[in-house]
Motif scaffolding. Structure first.
Motif, PDB file in Angstrom:
ATOM      1  N   GLY A   1       0.809  -1.217   0.000  1.00 16.55           N
ATOM      2  CA  GLY A   1       0.000   0.000   0.000  1.00 16.55           C
ATOM      3  C   GLY A   1       0.840   1.264   0.000  1.00 16.55           C
ATOM      4  N   PHE A   2       1.967   1.237   0.759  1.00 16.61           N
ATOM      5  CA  PHE A   2       2.797   2.446   0.813  1.00 16.61           C
ATOM      6  C   PHE A   2       3.317   2.780  -0.578  1.00 16.61           C
TER       7      PHE A   2
ATOM      8  N   TYR B   1       0.546   4.197  -2.678  1.00 16.33           N
ATOM      9  CA  TYR B   1       0.266   5.589  -2.298  1.00 16.33           C
ATOM     10  C   TYR B   1       1.381   6.513  -2.776  1.00 16.33           C
TER      11      TYR B   1
ATOM     12  N   ILE C   1       1.192   9.773  -5.278  1.00 18.04           N
ATOM     13  CA  ILE C   1       1.764  11.101  -5.019  1.00 18.04           C
ATOM     14  C   ILE C   1       2.650  11.549  -6.186  1.00 18.04           C
TER      15      ILE C   1
ATOM     16  N   SER D   1     -11.997  15.393   1.199  1.00 16.97           N
ATOM     17  CA  SER D   1     -10.936  16.302   0.738  1.00 16.97           C
ATOM     18  C   SER D   1     -11.605  17.295  -0.208  1.00 16.97           C
TER      19      SER D   1
ATOM     20  N   THR E   1      -5.422  17.417  -1.438  1.00 24.50           N
ATOM     21  CA  THR E   1      -4.800  16.189  -0.942  1.00 24.50           C
ATOM     22  C   THR E   1      -4.064  15.510  -2.091  1.00 24.50           C
ATOM     23  N   LEU E   2      -2.779  15.251  -1.901  1.00 23.94           N
ATOM     24  CA  LEU E   2      -1.971  14.721  -3.007  1.00 23.94           C
ATOM     25  C   LEU E   2      -2.450  13.347  -3.469  1.00 23.94           C
ATOM     26  N   ILE E   3      -2.826  12.495  -2.515  1.00 24.05           N
ATOM     27  CA  ILE E   3      -3.251  11.146  -2.905  1.00 24.05           C
ATOM     28  C   ILE E   3      -4.507  11.222  -3.775  1.00 24.05           C
TER      29      ILE E   3
ATOM     30  N   THR F   1      -7.841   1.018   0.850  1.00 25.47           N
ATOM     31  CA  THR F   1      -7.105   1.742   1.886  1.00 25.47           C
ATOM     32  C   THR F   1      -7.591   3.179   2.052  1.00 25.47           C
TER      33      THR F   1
ATOM     34  N   ARG G   1     -13.595   8.702   1.988  1.00 21.27           N
ATOM     35  CA  ARG G   1     -12.915   9.052   0.738  1.00 21.27           C
ATOM     36  C   ARG G   1     -13.443   8.236  -0.435  1.00 21.27           C
TER      37      ARG G   1
ATOM     38  N   HIS H   1      -1.559  -3.756   7.980  1.00 17.32           N
ATOM     39  CA  HIS H   1      -0.946  -3.696   6.649  1.00 17.32           C
ATOM     40  C   HIS H   1       0.359  -4.504   6.615  1.00 17.32           C
TER      41      HIS H   1
ATOM     42  N   ARG I   1       2.502  -4.805   8.899  1.00 16.37           N
ATOM     43  CA  ARG I   1       3.614  -4.181   9.641  1.00 16.37           C
ATOM     44  C   ARG I   1       3.263  -4.102  11.117  1.00 16.37           C
TER      45      ARG I   1
ATOM     46  N   TYR J   1      -3.900  14.627   5.633  1.00 13.78           N
ATOM     47  CA  TYR J   1      -4.493  13.345   5.233  1.00 13.78           C
ATOM     48  C   TYR J   1      -3.447  12.472   4.530  1.00 13.78           C
ATOM     49  N   ASP J   2      -2.735  13.079   3.582  1.00 16.40           N
ATOM     50  CA  ASP J   2      -1.686  12.329   2.873  1.00 16.40           C
ATOM     51  C   ASP J   2      -0.670  11.770   3.858  1.00 16.40           C
TER      52      ASP J   2
ATOM     53  N   LYS K   1      -2.132   8.992   6.037  1.00 15.16           N
ATOM     54  CA  LYS K   1      -2.424   7.794   5.255  1.00 15.16           C
ATOM     55  C   LYS K   1      -1.133   7.046   4.919  1.00 15.16           C
ATOM     56  N   LEU K   2      -0.096   7.796   4.566  1.00 15.95           N
ATOM     57  CA  LEU K   2       1.192   7.154   4.276  1.00 15.95           C
ATOM     58  C   LEU K   2       1.756   6.499   5.539  1.00 15.95           C
TER      59      LEU K   2
ATOM     60  N   GLN L   1       0.090   3.266   6.289  1.00 18.84           N
ATOM     61  CA  GLN L   1       0.583   2.150   5.471  1.00 18.84           C
ATOM     62  C   GLN L   1       1.859   1.556   6.049  1.00 18.84           C
ATOM     63  N   LEU L   2       2.536   2.335   6.899  1.00 22.00           N
ATOM     64  CA  LEU L   2       3.761   1.845   7.541  1.00 22.00           C
ATOM     65  C   LEU L   2       3.480   1.330   8.952  1.00 22.00           C
TER      66      LEU L   2
ATOM     67  N   ARG M   1      10.736   8.470   5.342  1.00 24.45           N
ATOM     68  CA  ARG M   1      10.350   7.875   4.040  1.00 24.45           C
ATOM     69  C   ARG M   1       9.481   8.840   3.253  1.00 24.45           C
ATOM     70  N   ILE M   2       8.592   9.524   3.966  1.00 22.48           N
ATOM     71  CA  ILE M   2       7.719  10.489   3.289  1.00 22.48           C
ATOM     72  C   ILE M   2       8.564  11.639   2.727  1.00 22.48           C
TER      73      ILE M   2
END
Lengths: 141, 414
Positions: free
Chosen positions: A21-22, A25, A29, A54, A75-77, A113, A118, B25, B27, B350-351, B354-355, B358-359, B405-406
């Motif tokens: 998922g990371f 995502y 981006i 968003s 929101t970038l995503i 996710t 959303r 997820h 992790r 939010y971004d 959310k990221l 995921q971690l 990481r972001i």
């Protein structure tokens, strides 16, 4: 298979190769950065898609029977998703856009996710695009 | 190797919360959203289960064994809760559905009998919506005016403004002890005497304060204090309204029905004594039993140790975030507890959340039910980190690795 369907299949394959998922995502981006910029004065309240968690602005036009959109989000995503929708729909015949079955969000990890708020918001964006396409299409579905 | 903060044996404590060892997820979970709700220890789960399995009967209703047992168990928790916050008597403890329910109860009661046209109520720009909207509505119903104490750039209350507003002889000042976004600890030991000197009672929203330091309503000298079970390792759906006896006796009930009456006639009814006149209907019995178990758990673990560990963890988060050049921390209050919020530059909250999710890092994003506070900082949202005593430095390090990481991701994008 329509042009939209074929493009969706390619998208699904592309995302599934990304892994977790990371990474998906992160890719969204990256895609967000490729979405053409909407000028601040174009991001009016009238262009906000109602119901989105968003903020999403949508400016659509029909030209020579084809669909075109400008879109932006805070929101970038979500911007990444808008880029994908634009890639799927831009320049396609209006009737094809109106009748398309959008399934790439469910077939990848993106939808799962996002969470219900959303997911619903993206649903509103797709519905707005397809309603516009249907209203402006001479070939009524 | 860095030594972990160990005022108590953290591994033993963490075993009390099996959910801490789950993964998300794929992790390892780092749960840093305790300001929204805390995890529940086995002991609380067992107490709730036991209530349903072995007692369950309704309270204050029957003369049979199980009903009397349920009643006794609930009233024991009332007694323990009073002791936990050093209330003068158990009658000053009203069980509610949570902090929001407690404040709504008080606001409804104030608008029905205390507040008159032209009266004034004060609250602040820092409040959770739960300590703002009920007062807006109470003022609307009664014709009273709502005054707002604004914040400084540091995220502290403007006490000069409060003093000026108190000159208008308000009927109540409703204020958070600890901001749910900034973590600002409001100096109630200074504020309450000032308010009382102006003849103004004070309602304290202690939802975010209960794990920060000793809550002693008599030492604090507040008139009302509200908190939730689910932010102190108890179940959701249960909370407390503490009210000074003379205030609770003066207020009229906010909801009506079974359990809160004295005598009922078809034309008119009289109500029970405090606290029961505020507890219409069947209460959340298992929730109350769970709350009692949670309070006992915290006391057994050691309250001073909990306060110290939470303070150290938050200091650590603050230092780690403060050392980063890629984000902005909201506010810089003199004393911060429980929460710290930030925004990563170039990324919506939010971004970022959310990221991080995921971690495996669970943090909250959005307006945190405090839109006026965020507007004060010209923001619509933020990422909030709220550790609890069962968290570790490693989990905060996981947050920071996630932010790294972001950052790398954003660098690639640029």
């Amino acid at each position: 298979m329509s042009g939209i369907d074929a493009a969706q299949e390619a998208l699904i394959d592309e995302f599934q190769e990304l892994g977790d998922g990371f990474e998906q995502y992160a890719y969204l981006i990256e895609l967000a950065a490729m979405l053409p910029i909407m000028a601040p004065e174009e991001k009016t309240d009238g262009r906000l898609v109602r119901g989105c968690h968003s903020r999403v602005w949508l400016d659509m036009r029909a030209q020579d029977g084809r669909f075109y959109a400008m879109a932006d989000s805070d929101t970038l995503i979500i911007k990444g998703v808008l880029y994908l929708l634009k890639k799927l729909f831009d320049g396609r015949p209006l009737a094809e856009v109106a009748a398309a079955e959008v399934r790439f969000l469910e077939k990848t990890e993106i939808s799962a996710t996002f969470g219900p708020d959303r997911q619903k918001g993206i649903g509103y964006v797709i519905r707005a695009m397809q309603s516009f396409a249907a209203e402006n299409s001479v070939e009524k579905p | 190797m860095r030594k972990d903060l160990s005022v108590f044996d953290i591994e033993t404590v963490r075993r009390d919360f099996p959910i801490l060892s789950r993964s998300v997820h794929g992790r390892k979970l780092a749960y840093l959203d305790n300001g929204a709700t805390t995890f529940v220890p086995e002991r609380v789960l067992a107490a709730v289960e036991e209530q349903y399995r072995s007692f369950q009967a309704n309270v204050h209703r029957g003369v049979h064994y199980l009903s009397e047992q349920s009643t006794e168990r609930v009233e024991r928790v009332r007694f323990e809760t009073a002791g936990f916050i050093n209330a003068n008597s158990p009658e000053e403890i009203v069980f509610t559905s949570g902090t929001t329910g407690s404040i709504n109860l008080a606001a409804r009661a104030f608008s029905d009998g205390i507040l008159q046209q032209g009266d004034r109520v004060i609250t602040t720009q820092m409040e959770h919506h739960s300590n703002l909207v009920p007062w807006q509505e109470a003022c609307r119903r009664s014709g009273a005016e709502l005054d707002i104490v604004h914040m400084t750039d540091e995220g502290e209350l403007d006490l000069n403004e409060l003093s000026r507003l108190l000159e208008k002889r308000p009927k109540l000042f409703a204020v958070a002890w600890v901001s749910n976004v900034l973590g600002t600890v409001n100096p109630l030991e200074r504020i309450i005497p000032i308010a009382h000197a102006a003849g103004c009672p004070v309602l304290v929203d202690a939802a975010q304060a209960m794990r920060h330091g000793c809550v002693d309503v008599q030492a604090l000298d507040c008139d009302f204090l509200c908190f939730s079970g689910h932010k102190i390792m108890g179940p959701t759906g249960v909370g407390v309204l503490y009210g000074r006896r003379e205030w609770l006796e003066r207020l009229t009930p906010a909801s009506f029905g079974g359990g809160m009456i004295d005598e009922v006639d078809t034309k008119k009814s009289t109500f029970a004594e405090i606290p029961f006149k505020f507890e219409a209907g069947t209460p959340n019995i298992a929730g109350i039993i769970g709350l009692g178990a949670a309070l006992r758990y915290l006391k057994d673990l050691g309250l001073p140790e909990i306060y110290a560990r939470e303070a150290e963890l938050l200091t650590y988060v603050g230092r780690m975030l403060g050392e980063r050049g890629d984000l902005d921390v909201l506010g810089s209050p003199a004393e911060r507890a429980g929460a710290i919020s930030f925004n990563v530059r170039g990324l919506s909250c939010y971004d970022a959340a959310k990221l991080l999710d995921q971690l495996g890092v669970a943090v909250r994003s959005g307006h945190h039910c405090a839109q006026p506070l965020l507007k004060r900082f010209s923001l619509t949202g933020a990422v909030r980190v709220t550790p609890a005593f069962y968290n570790t430095r490693e989990e905060i390090d996981a947050l920071c690795s996630g932010l790294d990481r972001i950052a790398a991701l954003l660098d690639n994008k640029r």
